[in-house]
Motif scaffolding. Structure first.
Motif, PDB file in Angstrom:
ATOM      1  N   ASP A 181      55.231  32.010  52.947  1.00 24.82           N
ATOM      2  CA  ASP A 181      54.902  31.071  51.874  1.00 24.82           C
ATOM      3  C   ASP A 181      53.386  30.962  51.676  1.00 24.82           C
ATOM      4  N   PHE A 182      52.656  30.919  52.785  1.00 27.35           N
ATOM      5  CA  PHE A 182      51.202  30.836  52.688  1.00 27.35           C
ATOM      6  C   PHE A 182      50.630  32.109  52.069  1.00 27.35           C
ATOM      7  N   ALA A 183      51.071  33.266  52.511  1.00 30.69           N
ATOM      8  CA  ALA A 183      50.543  34.535  51.992  1.00 30.69           C
ATOM      9  C   ALA A 183      50.786  34.654  50.485  1.00 30.69           C
ATOM     10  N   VAL A 184      51.960  34.247  50.035  1.00 35.84           N
ATOM     11  CA  VAL A 184      52.262  34.281  48.599  1.00 35.84           C
ATOM     12  C   VAL A 184      51.362  33.293  47.858  1.00 35.84           C
ATOM     13  N   PHE A 185      51.222  32.081  48.390  1.00 36.75           N
ATOM     14  CA  PHE A 185      50.344  31.091  47.762  1.00 36.75           C
ATOM     15  C   PHE A 185      48.910  31.610  47.688  1.00 36.75           C
ATOM     16  N   ASP A 186      48.387  32.074  48.817  1.00 33.37           N
ATOM     17  CA  ASP A 186      46.990  32.486  48.872  1.00 33.37           C
ATOM     18  C   ASP A 186      46.706  33.665  47.941  1.00 33.37           C
ATOM     19  N   THR A 187      47.562  34.663  47.961  1.00 34.91           N
ATOM     20  CA  THR A 187      47.316  35.872  47.183  1.00 34.91           C
ATOM     21  C   THR A 187      47.619  35.689  45.695  1.00 34.91           C
ATOM     22  N   LEU A 188      48.781  35.136  45.393  1.00 31.72           N
ATOM     23  CA  LEU A 188      49.199  35.072  43.993  1.00 31.72           C
ATOM     24  C   LEU A 188      48.732  33.810  43.272  1.00 31.72           C
ATOM     25  N   HIS A 189      48.661  32.687  43.976  1.00 27.97           N
ATOM     26  CA  HIS A 189      48.253  31.443  43.311  1.00 27.97           C
ATOM     27  C   HIS A 189      46.741  31.213  43.425  1.00 27.97           C
ATOM     28  N   ARG A 190      46.238  31.169  44.644  1.00 27.44           N
ATOM     29  CA  ARG A 190      44.821  30.839  44.834  1.00 27.44           C
ATOM     30  C   ARG A 190      43.902  31.966  44.370  1.00 27.44           C
ATOM     31  N   GLN A 191      44.189  33.204  44.769  1.00 29.74           N
ATOM     32  CA  GLN A 191      43.337  34.330  44.388  1.00 29.74           C
ATOM     33  C   GLN A 191      43.734  34.940  43.038  1.00 29.74           C
ATOM     34  N   LYS A 192      44.873  34.539  42.531  1.00 28.94           N
ATOM     35  CA  LYS A 192      45.379  34.991  41.224  1.00 28.94           C
ATOM     36  C   LYS A 192      45.467  36.510  41.104  1.00 28.94           C
ATOM     37  N   ARG A 193      45.954  37.139  42.142  1.00 30.25           N
ATOM     38  CA  ARG A 193      46.050  38.596  42.120  1.00 30.25           C
ATOM     39  C   ARG A 193      47.239  39.121  41.321  1.00 30.25           C
ATOM     40  N   TRP A 194      47.973  38.252  40.678  1.00 34.36           N
ATOM     41  CA  TRP A 194      49.052  38.675  39.806  1.00 34.36           C
ATOM     42  C   TRP A 194      48.502  39.088  38.436  1.00 34.36           C
ATOM     43  N   LYS A 195      47.273  38.696  38.133  1.00 33.77           N
ATOM     44  CA  LYS A 195      46.727  38.933  36.794  1.00 33.77           C
ATOM     45  C   LYS A 195      46.519  40.409  36.474  1.00 33.77           C
ATOM     46  N   SER A 196      45.972  41.169  37.404  1.00 32.37           N
ATOM     47  CA  SER A 196      45.717  42.596  37.130  1.00 32.37           C
ATOM     48  C   SER A 196      47.005  43.360  36.825  1.00 32.37           C
ATOM     49  N   PRO A 197      48.064  43.216  37.630  1.00 34.33           N
ATOM     50  CA  PRO A 197      49.308  43.901  37.273  1.00 34.33           C
ATOM     51  C   PRO A 197      49.873  43.418  35.931  1.00 34.33           C
ATOM     52  N   ALA A 198      49.706  42.128  35.625  1.00 31.34           N
ATOM     53  CA  ALA A 198      50.213  41.611  34.348  1.00 31.34           C
ATOM     54  C   ALA A 198      49.447  42.207  33.169  1.00 31.34           C
ATOM     55  N   VAL A 199      48.132  42.301  33.296  1.00 31.07           N
ATOM     56  CA  VAL A 199      47.323  42.901  32.229  1.00 31.07           C
ATOM     57  C   VAL A 199      47.682  44.380  32.073  1.00 31.07           C
ATOM     58  N   PHE A 200      47.816  45.091  33.198  1.00 36.73           N
ATOM     59  CA  PHE A 200      48.197  46.503  33.180  1.00 36.73           C
ATOM     60  C   PHE A 200      49.528  46.678  32.447  1.00 36.73           C
ATOM     61  N   THR A 201      50.519  45.842  32.809  1.00 34.74           N
ATOM     62  CA  THR A 201      51.828  45.921  32.171  1.00 34.74           C
ATOM     63  C   THR A 201      51.721  45.622  30.687  1.00 34.74           C
ATOM     64  N   GLY A 202      50.944  44.608  30.336  1.00 32.12           N
ATOM     65  CA  GLY A 202      50.790  44.243  28.928  1.00 32.12           C
ATOM     66  C   GLY A 202      50.175  45.355  28.103  1.00 32.12           C
ATOM     67  N   ILE A 203      49.135  45.973  28.618  1.00 32.54           N
ATOM     68  CA  ILE A 203      48.459  47.050  27.879  1.00 32.54           C
ATOM     69  C   ILE A 203      49.393  48.241  27.690  1.00 32.54           C
ATOM     70  N   LEU A 204      50.068  48.643  28.767  1.00 26.76           N
ATOM     71  CA  LEU A 204      50.965  49.796  28.648  1.00 26.76           C
ATOM     72  C   LEU A 204      52.194  49.482  27.789  1.00 26.76           C
TER      73      LEU A 204
END
Length: 181
Positions: free
Chosen positions: A19-42
């Motif tokens: 739970d902490f790793a998911v929070f820290d990486t995806l919520h706090r560091q917002k590392r979901w944004k790059s894959p989302a932008v990549f998916t959106g562009i393609l």
């Protein structure tokens, strides 16, 4: 009741770490944004190819390839992320609740002291002013003593109740650094 110190002998299990790793990486560091932008562009590029199917040969094929890549690459990214969390849990041997460190929170000027019962590492001391953030979710508090260093304080492990612990942290770290999730 005025409290000068709180001691938390922390035991962490795999779910809390996950739970902490998911929070820290995806919520706090917002590392979901790059894959989302990549998916959106393609995906947008694939839509353009599909719209051009009457004017260009192989436009449908190119659109399908782009759409496939837009789905597969982020899928692999997230699969590898969650797999790495599972591997870390196994490597750290925390599938079941395991004692990992003890956090002692003292009123200023003493600050925060972390000791590791299993290691011969010297205690870590931290002043309240250097605390970056304190997050509280439904069953754990994340105490960031530095931008890239956090300590988990699971509910029910302190020598006081969670609300008193939270109030102590907010009082000494500062309201502006406290975030309830």
């Amino acid at each position: 009741m005025h409290q000068d110190s709180i001691t938390i002998p922390v035991k962490i299990d795999g779910k809390q770490f996950h739970d902490f790793a998911v929070f820290d990486t995806l919520h706090r560091q917002k590392r979901w944004k790059s894959p989302a932008v990549f998916t959106g562009i393609l995906a947008l590029s694939a839509c353009i190819c599909f719209a051009m199917h009457q004017r260009a040969d192989q436009a449908i094929l190119m659109g399908c390839v782009l759409l496939g890549i837009a789905i597969i690459v982020p899928g692999v990214y997230f699969f590898m992320f969650f797999r790495s969390i599972t591997q870390q849990i196994q490597k750290m041997h925390i599938q079941k609740p395991t004692a990992v460190y003890t956090v002692r929170l003292c009123a200023p000027p003493q600050g925060i002291t972390i000791t590791w019962p299993q290691k011969k590492t010297p205690p870590l001391s931290c002043r309240w002013e250097s605390v970056c953030r304190v997050y509280r979710n439904k069953n754990c508090i994340y105490l960031f003593t530095a931008e890239n260093q956090a300590f988990l304080l699971p509910e029910g492990q302190a020598d006081t109740d969670t609300d008193t612990l939270w109030e102590f942290l907010v009082k000494h770290a500062g309201v502006e650094k406290a975030i309830v999730l």
